[in-house]
Design an enzyme around this catalytic site. Structure first.
Site, PDB file in Angstrom:
ATOM      1  N   LYS A 122     -23.488 -76.918  -6.541  1.00 56.71           N
ATOM      2  CA  LYS A 122     -24.387 -77.118  -6.947  1.00 56.71           C
ATOM      3  C   LYS A 122     -24.371 -78.475  -6.481  1.00 56.71           C
ATOM      4  CE  LYS A 122     -28.186 -73.546  -6.103  1.00 56.71           C
ATOM      5  NZ  LYS A 122     -29.585 -72.971  -6.773  1.00 56.71           N
ATOM      6  N   LYS A 204     -19.096 -66.348  -2.464  1.00 54.86           N
ATOM      7  CA  LYS A 204     -20.379 -64.575  -2.763  1.00 54.86           C
ATOM      8  C   LYS A 204     -21.600 -64.843  -1.405  1.00 54.86           C
ATOM      9  CE  LYS A 204     -23.303 -67.319  -5.230  1.00 54.86           C
ATOM     10  NZ  LYS A 204     -24.089 -67.698  -6.585  1.00 54.86           N
ATOM     11  N   LYS A 207     -27.701 -66.856  -0.138  1.00 55.97           N
ATOM     12  CA  LYS A 207     -29.049 -66.728   1.373  1.00 55.97           C
ATOM     13  C   LYS A 207     -28.754 -67.981   1.726  1.00 55.97           C
ATOM     14  CE  LYS A 207     -32.183 -66.253  -3.026  1.00 55.97           C
ATOM     15  NZ  LYS A 207     -31.935 -67.245  -4.357  1.00 55.97           N
TER      16      LYS A 207
HETATM   17  P1  TYM Z   1     -30.701 -66.136  -7.127  1.00 57.06           P
HETATM   18  O1  TYM Z   1     -32.092 -66.095  -6.627  1.00 57.06           O
HETATM   19  O2  TYM Z   1     -29.824 -66.688  -6.819  1.00 57.06           O
HETATM   20  O3  TYM Z   1     -30.393 -64.860  -7.634  1.00 57.06           O
HETATM   21  C1  TYM Z   1     -30.851 -63.612  -7.212  1.00 57.06           C
HETATM   22  C2  TYM Z   1     -29.742 -62.510  -7.818  1.00 57.06           C
HETATM   23  O4  TYM Z   1     -29.723 -62.080  -6.812  1.00 57.06           O
HETATM   24  C3  TYM Z   1     -28.260 -61.995  -7.358  1.00 57.06           C
HETATM   25  N1  TYM Z   1     -27.131 -61.806  -6.630  1.00 57.06           N
HETATM   26  C4  TYM Z   1     -25.888 -61.804  -6.146  1.00 57.06           C
HETATM   27  N2  TYM Z   1     -25.655 -60.596  -6.314  1.00 57.06           N
HETATM   28  C5  TYM Z   1     -24.407 -59.990  -5.674  1.00 57.06           C
HETATM   29  N3  TYM Z   1     -24.005 -60.517  -5.109  1.00 57.06           N
HETATM   30  C6  TYM Z   1     -23.858 -61.837  -3.636  1.00 57.06           C
HETATM   31  N4  TYM Z   1     -23.803 -62.129  -3.280  1.00 57.06           N
HETATM   32  C7  TYM Z   1     -25.768 -62.274  -4.954  1.00 57.06           C
HETATM   33  N5  TYM Z   1     -26.059 -62.994  -4.625  1.00 57.06           N
HETATM   34  C8  TYM Z   1     -27.316 -63.216  -5.623  1.00 57.06           C
HETATM   35  C9  TYM Z   1     -28.269 -63.094  -8.775  1.00 57.06           C
HETATM   36  O5  TYM Z   1     -26.828 -62.680  -9.203  1.00 57.06           O
HETATM   37  C10 TYM Z   1     -29.237 -62.768  -8.718  1.00 57.06           C
HETATM   38  O6  TYM Z   1     -29.888 -61.103 -10.209  1.00 57.06           O
HETATM   39  N6  TYM Z   1     -30.559 -68.131 -10.884  1.00 57.06           N
HETATM   40  C11 TYM Z   1     -30.968 -66.617 -10.779  1.00 57.06           C
HETATM   41  C12 TYM Z   1     -32.894 -66.496 -11.050  1.00 57.06           C
HETATM   42  C13 TYM Z   1     -33.532 -66.633 -12.400  1.00 57.06           C
HETATM   43  C14 TYM Z   1     -33.072 -65.931 -13.385  1.00 57.06           C
HETATM   44  C15 TYM Z   1     -33.688 -65.931 -14.456  1.00 57.06           C
HETATM   45  C16 TYM Z   1     -32.774 -64.651 -13.116  1.00 57.06           C
HETATM   46  C17 TYM Z   1     -34.164 -67.777 -12.975  1.00 57.06           C
HETATM   47  N7  TYM Z   1     -34.651 -67.460 -14.175  1.00 57.06           N
HETATM   48  C18 TYM Z   1     -33.949 -65.502 -15.200  1.00 57.06           C
HETATM   49  C19 TYM Z   1     -32.450 -63.976 -14.634  1.00 57.06           C
HETATM   50  C20 TYM Z   1     -33.199 -64.057 -15.679  1.00 57.06           C
HETATM   51  C21 TYM Z   1     -30.803 -66.993  -9.454  1.00 57.06           C
HETATM   52  O7  TYM Z   1     -30.731 -68.229  -9.064  1.00 57.06           O
HETATM   53  O8  TYM Z   1     -30.581 -65.887  -8.623  1.00 57.06           O
END
Ligand code: TYM
Length: 340
Positions: A122, A204, A207
């Site tokens: 990032k 990967k 979004k």
């Molecule tokens: P975020 O918002 O980027 O993504 C949300 C969830 O989707 C999963 N994910 C994927 N899984 C498979 N293939 C992909 N290409 C892919 N892109 C995203 C992510 O692994 C995630 O599970 N830091 C976290 C948000 C967060 C969080 C937390 C998660 C904040 N606090 C506490 C768990 C527990 C994040 O950026 O997710």
């Protein structure tokens, strides 16, 4: 492994997870995380938050952030989370998240945060705004998890490193004072934990990818989904077979396997023997459309009823606060803050 805590044992083990409202949710979020959340609901005490404070580490348009935060909450329900069973809430509605994060900052090394690959990625992507919040992002995430004494955190593969840091912080705190936090385990699905971009299969699916053809959003229409899959890049070669040198077709086959309910790679290879990419892509598009359409349709209905959605996130925050405040009170006492 779960560390014993001094908490009275909750009746059910606890799950916490969250997603950032940085953009609309996409297929990777559903396959890598959301679909697994749903399977845990029966047997776990579940907390699912929309992590709006995390989203602020990248500049946001305020009105859009507000809208997308509710979009993500609605998408949780559309994906199968039952708000009667699980707490769905907005991170900023539970101030304990930011408060515990401060304490945990004092238990986290600069070196640990600088090793995080998400931070490195990032800070390259947003080189004009490498803020301190981005640096301590995983500490806020640790706070989200540890406040609820979560046993299991269902996430995609990309969050594994953050979970390891969370475990280290919890263990360090427990060791320095006395057992306080449950040390959580990640749950990363064997298949679908890392769905790749349709345009650059070594990256990967994300979004926030500027190339919208790379990502299938859960609000995409059937036609948009079909068009994106048709345009998906493929490897050299023509057969529908998995191999390490062919990441593009491997990714599409993994998607196919999941959206068809677990069809094995051997079966897929057999079914498409002698057939080319065009035919496979049509079958994949049909299967993805069938998988996403009901989620999109439920989403549109749920999102239209703002009073009901607001009631759901308020109830969720009330439930979340009851748990979070207990943990925070205990932490404040242990570190030596005067009771308020
Ligand atoms: P975020 O918002 O980027 O993504 C949300 C969830 O989707 C999963 N994910 C994927 N899984 C498979 N293939 C992909 N290409 C892919 N892109 C995203 C992510 O692994 C995630 O599970 N830091 C976290 C948000 C967060 C969080 C937390 C998660 C904040 N606090 C506490 C768990 C527990 C994040 O950026 O997710």
């Amino acid at each position: 492994m779960t560390t014993e805590t001094q908490n009275p044992k909750p009746q059910k083990p606890v799950i916490l997870s969250g997603m950032q409202p940085t953009s609309g949710l996409m297929l990777g979020n559903l396959i890598g995380a959301l679909r697994n959340w749903v399977t845990f609901q029966q047997n776990y005490d579940c907390y699912f938050c929309v992590v709006d404070l995390h989203a602020l580490t990248v500049r946001q348009v305020p009105a859009e952030l507000r809208k997308r935060t509710l979009d993500v909450a609605a998408m949780y329900i559309a994906g199968g989370v039952d708000p009667e069973q699980s707490a769905i809430f907005i991170q900023s509605h539970v101030p304990e998240h930011a408060e515990l994060a401060w304490i945990l900052n004092t238990f986290t090394g600069m070196g640990e945060c600088s090793r995080m690959t998400q931070f490195k990625d990032k800070s390259t992507q947003h080189s004009d705004n490498v803020n301190v919040g981005l640096f301590t992002y995983p500490v806020l995430m640790a706070s989200d998890i540890l406040l609820y004494q979560a046993n299991v955190v269902p996430v995609g593969e990309d969050q594994k490193q953050h979970l390891e840091l969370t475990r280290n912080i919890a263990e360090r705190f427990n060791y320095h004072y006395s057992p306080t936090f449950t040390v959580p385990e990640p749950f990363i699905p064997e298949q679908g934990g890392r769905i790749m971009s349709l345009q650059e299969p070594q990256k990967k699916m994300s979004k926030s990818d500027p190339n919208t053809n790379a990502t299938i959003f859960l609000v995409d229409s059937d036609d948009q989904i079909r068009a994106k899959i048709k345009r998906a890049v493929t490897d050299s070669g023509t057969t529908i077979q998995r191999s390490p040198e062919r990441p593009a077709i491997g990714n599409l086959m993994e998607m196919f396997s999941i959206v068809t309910g677990g069809q094995s790679f051997a079966d897929i290879e057999r079914d498409f023997e002698g057939k080319g990419y065009a035919e496979f892509k049509i079958a994949l598009a049909d299967a993805v459309v069938d998988y996403v359409r009901p989620v999109r349709e439920r989403f549109l209905k749920i999102r239209a009823d703002v009073p009901e959605l607001t009631r759901i996130v308020q109830n969720g925050a009330e439930k979340a606060r009851r748990t979070a405040s207990k943990t925070l009170r205990k932490v404040y006492k242990k570190v030596g803050l005067v009771e308020r």
